[in-house]
Design an enzyme around this catalytic site. Structure first.
Site, short mmCIF file in Angstrom:
data_model
loop_
_atom_site.label_atom_id
_atom_site.label_comp_id
_atom_site.label_asym_id
_atom_site.label_seq_id
_atom_site.Cartn_x
_atom_site.Cartn_y
_atom_site.Cartn_z
N PRO A 633 0.81 -1.23 0.00
CA PRO A 633 0.00 0.00 0.00
C PRO A 633 0.84 1.28 0.00
O PRO A 633 0.39 2.31 -0.48
CB PRO A 633 -0.80 -0.09 1.31
CG PRO A 633 -0.67 -1.48 1.79
CD PRO A 633 0.55 -2.08 1.16
N GLU A 706 0.56 3.61 -14.07
CA GLU A 706 -0.01 4.59 -15.00
C GLU A 706 -1.43 5.04 -14.68
O GLU A 706 -1.80 6.18 -14.98
CB GLU A 706 0.09 4.02 -16.43
CG GLU A 706 1.55 3.86 -16.79
CD GLU A 706 1.84 3.17 -18.11
OE1 GLU A 706 1.58 1.96 -18.19
OE2 GLU A 706 2.32 3.84 -19.03
MO1 MOS Z 1 5.58 3.60 -19.45
S1 MOS Z 1 5.11 5.17 -20.66
O1 MOS Z 1 5.23 2.29 -20.41
O2 MOS Z 1 7.19 3.79 -18.97
#
Ligand code: MOS
Length: 739
Positions: A633, A706
């Site tokens: 976490p 991401e």
């Molecule tokens: Mo990420 S843009 O796949 O490092």
């Protein structure tokens, strides 16, 4: 599963090394007789080098060589030799290949000297005469020439489904708008650098800034014709990358070339301005037409994307897949065209395509919710999708409803007044906005190796990277948990091309991909330990199957009878083994094929906009993420926090400004390229909702690198609208656009 390492907010195992300076980065490996290379960058955007006079530079005492296209060594000439693991279709840029200049700040010479200062000085003495050609760096001017590439690097746009045009025409409520954002650069703290070490006999060891050492190794082998055993690439620490280190960059080429030619170790480090001379997030302009029925049912989505690429490669990313992922809609049409410019090829940057495509879609959806007259969260829930319509598959799991519920509750969304400009505090207009996001939760094939010594030390390794995400830590946790060892007894090794193969660290797939390999190799190690115990005839484990034993507290024992136990150290010693080694290759299961794996998020944002000045402050962010099982976490939260901060930058600050007079990104330093600082970041809360997923991979993890940035910019844009009643459809939302 007995040490409960997984799910623990374990501090970074490499934290101490990092804060005490023991962690070495590519430009910090000092070797004897090191020479220094400085890159000379072109001053024009397109044309040819007519004349390059290096004589003055060469006369400087201590200068060893100036490499140009005229005296460079023989190189591979086919595109395929230069195409790396992340190369888009096309013809990769080849440094010093000939006299052609394809983009501004193209590397055109390397000056190598005894010291960095000498090399830098001598580089300033290189005189270049150019024949300039007409160039195009203005996206809007080139947009009429947009084209469909022969081959997409990203997902090929799906065929339309339903009757989008008719549905759009007949829809009760409509939105038809254009959204845009500029090119942006990654700007990791560590600038790209390579230290190439001459080992003699044509062998080199290379410390490179890269998100995957095998990619650099393959590139060197291809370009310079070296054998695998003659090139070892190391990258134990990476000071931020965000995609900028996915492809080998020209400093690697330069350092290796100079080392092979001079038979001497050479370091090449790029300057901050040179960090603006290669990949960047491509500018896009997106046309979105949406239609909804009177009751708020989303009837049609038409999404056309125009995105920047270079003249030599067809770069594309997943900008148009999101209408098929985020919402249920029966009539959808998408397209993705490229706008060729005289710039370097764009490059993946954190959630490539997702951050940009979802930005536009989530702003348009928000606009439509106002037209329908529904609360933006309610409108999104009404059109909730449980299937990936691009692939026509169910999601492997999707706890997005729970993200909305928990996020809205923590944020206090129920107190929102629906009308724009209806909430204020003094002369600050208050706006509350929301957006949701998704990102692929991919698993790729990967190898791993495990070595357990008779002292009870476990070393697990794989050629993967840790770009600051916490790979060292979470892999150590997985191994410790699987083998029932304390985390201190475990070491995870990465960033070395001699280790078992793994893909680039990117796409948020490392936890899933390398994590699964680590789990598998530990399971194999467990089996081997059991076999070892069973070699003696009087072993109490003689009849036990692997499912009947567990590894805990440094012991192997029977699940049903914990008094039947043997310390792993004793097991090895009894059998006269110094260590025991196993390797494994994991790959995605066949079952995954039938599902579409994504992580999801809902982001709630509060902005305060000064009514007189138009200044925007992001005062609160609550982001709720459904990212499968959370391994750690603490590191997980850090990933999401970083994404949120970057989302603030994307919404309000970041822009690589092209000066068309030179065809050059002109704000190429951190004084002029604005990123959020502490004063721009206020209250940020991260929620991870429970999400079980037995399909996505054996660990049930989805990756978090991401998803954190994805829907932040649209949530901010939507909040700015709610505050001010003004829709700014062109990022960044600067005060002049709000006024
Ligand atoms: Mo990420 S843009 O796949 O490092």
């Amino acid at each position: 599963m007995a040490t409960n390492q997984i799910g623990k907010p374990q501090n970074r195992v490499d934290g101490r090394d990092k804060v005490t300076g023991q962690a070495r980065y590519a430009a910090e490996f000092n070797v004897k007789d090191l020479a220094y290379g400085v890159v000379v960058s072109s001053a024009i955007a397109k044309g040819r080098i007519k004349e390059m006079d290096t004589s003055e530079a060469l006369r400087v005492e201590g200068v060893l060589e100036v490499f140009t296209s005229e005296n460079r060594p023989k190189l591979a000439s086919y595109d395929t030799s230069f195409q790396d693991e992340d190369a888009p279709p096309g013809s990769p840029f080849r440094p010093l290949f000939n006299r052609d200049v394809l983009f501004n700040m193209q590397p055109i010479a390397l000056v190598v000297a005894e010291t960095y200062e000498l090399a830098r000085y001598a580089a300033s003495l290189v005189k270049v005469e150019y024949e300039t050609e007409e160039y195009a760096t203005d996206f809007e001017k080139e947009r009429p020439n947009a084209y469909v590439p022969e081959e997409y690097k990203s997902t090929t746009p799906p065929d339309p489904w339903g009757k989008p045009e008719t549905a759009l025409k007949e829809a009760e409520h409509k939105v038809a708008e254009e959204y845009s954002h500029p090119s942006q650069h990654h700007n990791p703290m560590e600038m790209h650098a390579t230290t190439a070490v001459w080992e003699g006999d044509g062998r080199i060891t290379v410390y490179d800034k890269i998100q995957g050492v095998l990619n650099s190794q393959e590139y060197i082998m291809g370009v310079f014709g070296l054998a695998k055993e003659d090139v070892r690439v190391l990258s134990p620490f990476v000071g931020g990358a965000f995609g900028s280190g996915l492809r080998p960059q020209y400093q690697l080429f330069m350092a290796v070339m100079a080392t092979l030619e001079l038979k001497r170790s050479v370091r090449v480090a790029l300057t901050r301005p040179q960090m603006f001379s290669f990949g960047h997030r491509p500018k896009t302009v997106q046309q979105l037409s949406l239609g909804a029925a009177a009751d708020g049912t989303l009837e049609a989505v038409v999404h056309h994307v125009f995105a920047e690429t270079s003249r030599f490669e067809d770069y594309s990313e997943d900008v148009i897949i999101w209408p098929g992922v985020l919402y249920k809609c029966d009539n959808v049409k998408v397209s993705h065209k490229l706008v060729g410019l005289d710039v370097y090829t764009p490059l993946d940057m954190r959630a490539p395509g997702g951050t940009t495509g979802i930005y536009a879609l989530e702003c348009a959806i928000d606009e439509l919710s106002y037209k329908v007259g529904m609360d933006p969260v309610e409108f999104r829930l009404k059109n909730y999708s449980v299937r990936d319509q691009n692939e026509d598959k169910p999601f492997s799991s999707k706890e997005l409803r729970e993200c909305y519920r928990q996020g809205a509750e923590l944020f206090g969304w129920k107190d929102r007044k629906p009308q724009p400009r209806s909430m204020r505090e003094g002369h600050n207009l208050i706006g509350w906005g929301v957006a949701n996001g998704a990102w692929e939760a991919t698993q790729k094939p990967s190898g791993a190796k495990a070595v357990l010594t008779k002292e009870g030390k476990l070393t697990v390794s794989s050629a993967t990277a840790d770009i600051g995400t916490g790979t060292y830590t979470i892999m150590s946790q997985i191994a410790a948990e699987c083998m029932g060892l304390p985390i201190e007894a475990v070491e995870f090794k990465l960033g070395d091309s001699s280790l078992p193969q793994s893909p680039l660290e990117g796409g948020s797939w490392t936890a899933s991909t390398v994590g699964s390999a680590v789990k598998l190799v530990c399971e194999k190690l467990g089996e081997k330990l059991l076999e070892l115990a069973q070699e003696s005839d009087d072993s109490p484990f003689k009849e036990a199957g692997i499912e009947e034993v567990e590894f805990t507290d440094g012991q192997m024992r029977l699940k049903e009878n914990s008094s039947v136990a043997i310390p792993l150290t004793q097991l090895l010693r009894d059998n006269k083994k110094d260590n025991i080694q196993v390797e494994a290759e994991s790959k995605p299961s066949d079952e995954q094929e039938n599902y579409s794996p994504y992580s999801h998020s809902a982001v709630f944002v509060e902005v305060k906009v000064d009514e007189d000045l138009g200044t925007i402050k992001v005062t609160r962010v609550v982001t709720a993420v459904a990212g499968g099982r959370i391994l750690n976490p603490k590191t997980a939260r850090s990933q999401i926090l970083g994404g949120v901060v970057w989302g603030i930058g994307m919404a309000l600050e970041e822009e690589s400004v092209m000066d068309h007079q030179y065809g050059r990104f002109i704000n190429h330093d951190l004084a002029e390229y604005h990123v959020p600082v502490n004063a721009d970041v206020h209250d940020v809360e991260v929620i991870f909702v429970d999400e079980e997923d037995s399909i996505v991979n054996p660990l049930g993890v989805k990756g978090l690198g991401e998803i954190g940035i994805v829907s932040v910019a649209p949530a901010i844009a939507n909040a700015v609208y709610h505050a001010t009643g003004k829709r700014v459809r062109d990022l960044p939302i600067t005060l002049d656009k709000v006024m």
